[in-house]
Design a protein around this motif. Structure first.
Motif, PDB file in Angstrom:
ATOM      1  N   ASN A  65      10.299  16.128 -13.524  1.00  7.96           N
ATOM      2  CA  ASN A  65      11.346  15.174 -13.171  1.00  7.96           C
ATOM      3  C   ASN A  65      10.855  13.747 -13.016  1.00  7.96           C
ATOM      4  O   ASN A  65      11.534  12.806 -13.396  1.00  7.96           O
ATOM      5  N   LYS A  66       9.671  13.560 -12.430  1.00  8.70           N
ATOM      6  CA  LYS A  66       9.192  12.207 -12.138  1.00  8.70           C
ATOM      7  C   LYS A  66       7.716  12.091 -12.489  1.00  8.70           C
ATOM      8  O   LYS A  66       6.865  12.597 -11.778  1.00  8.70           O
ATOM      9  N   ASP A 137      11.690   9.003 -15.084  1.00  8.96           N
ATOM     10  CA  ASP A 137      12.394  10.115 -14.431  1.00  8.96           C
ATOM     11  C   ASP A 137      13.471  10.738 -15.315  1.00  8.96           C
ATOM     12  O   ASP A 137      14.445  11.279 -14.818  1.00  8.96           O
ATOM     13  N   PHE A 188       6.714  10.508  -7.378  1.00  5.31           N
ATOM     14  CA  PHE A 188       6.172  10.559  -8.738  1.00  5.31           C
ATOM     15  C   PHE A 188       4.765  11.134  -8.706  1.00  5.31           C
ATOM     16  O   PHE A 188       4.046  10.988  -7.715  1.00  5.31           O
TER      17      PHE A 188
END
Length: 198
Positions: A65-66, A137, A188
């Motif tokens: 996702n990040k 993202d 992140f």
């Protein structure tokens, strides 16, 4: 029969003598991918340094996702960093001319589909020794300069993307896909290979 029981006992950690340890397969390191680079690109330092002319994808797609990665400007010139699909033309620079790459260019502009989508603040200049961080993202790409958020988000690219870096005009860039110069922004992390479980 005795040898089968002996084997089972060793696998379970029972029995005399040295137990045989079977190591798990290590995940490969994220680095620049020499199978996906421009014709005149040179990749050195175990896939962490790029020079020559053209672009190069990293060997891991951004599935999580990040994601976060960095580059350090070793020798300034014409360059860019961002994300791209495998359809990107890695010989055509500057990148960001089509829908296959979203990149920060050396002049501080962020391009996608031949359109400026964002720009670093006017007082920001990219120089030798600077560290450029990139977050992605799956919607938005953001740029960090020496650990500071430049607040210049850009978006638009679709599909599976990879980190991309391009160089020209005697530029030398060092990539960091782990062991970062700066702590990644909250939430992140380094790029992870997708693990397949059978």
């Amino acid at each position: 029969m005795a040898s089968v029981l002996s084997f089972v006992a060793r696998c379970c950690g029972f029995g005399g003598g040295e137990s045989e340890h079977v190591p798990l397969k290590e995940m490969p390191a994220v680095q620049l991918d020499t199978q996906h680079m421009g014709t005149d690109v040179v990749v050195l330092k175990s896939g962490m340094r790029i020079c020559g002319t053209g672009g190069c994808l990293a060997n891991a797609p951004l599935h999580q996702n990040k994601s976060y990665f960095e580059l350090k400007i070793h020798s300034a010139g014409v360059w860019g960093v961002g994300v791209a699909t495998k359809k990107a033309n890695l010989d055509l620079i500057p990148m960001g001319r089509d829908a296959q790459s979203l990149v920060l260019r050396h002049d501080g502009s962020v391009y996608f589909s031949n359109e400026e989508r964002s720009r670093l603040p006017a007082n920001s200049s990219l120089q030798e020794g600077d560290v450029v961080g990139v977050t992605y993202d799956h919607v938005e790409l953001n740029i960090y300069l020496n650990g500071k958020n430049m607040n210049c988000p850009a978006s638009g690219i679709r599909g599976t993307v990879f980190p991309v870096i391009y160089v020209d005009d005697s530029t030398i860039l060092d990539c960091q896909f782990s062991d970062f110069y700066h702590t990644p922004p909250q939430g992140f992390e380094k790029i992870l290979f997708e693990q397949q479980i059978f």
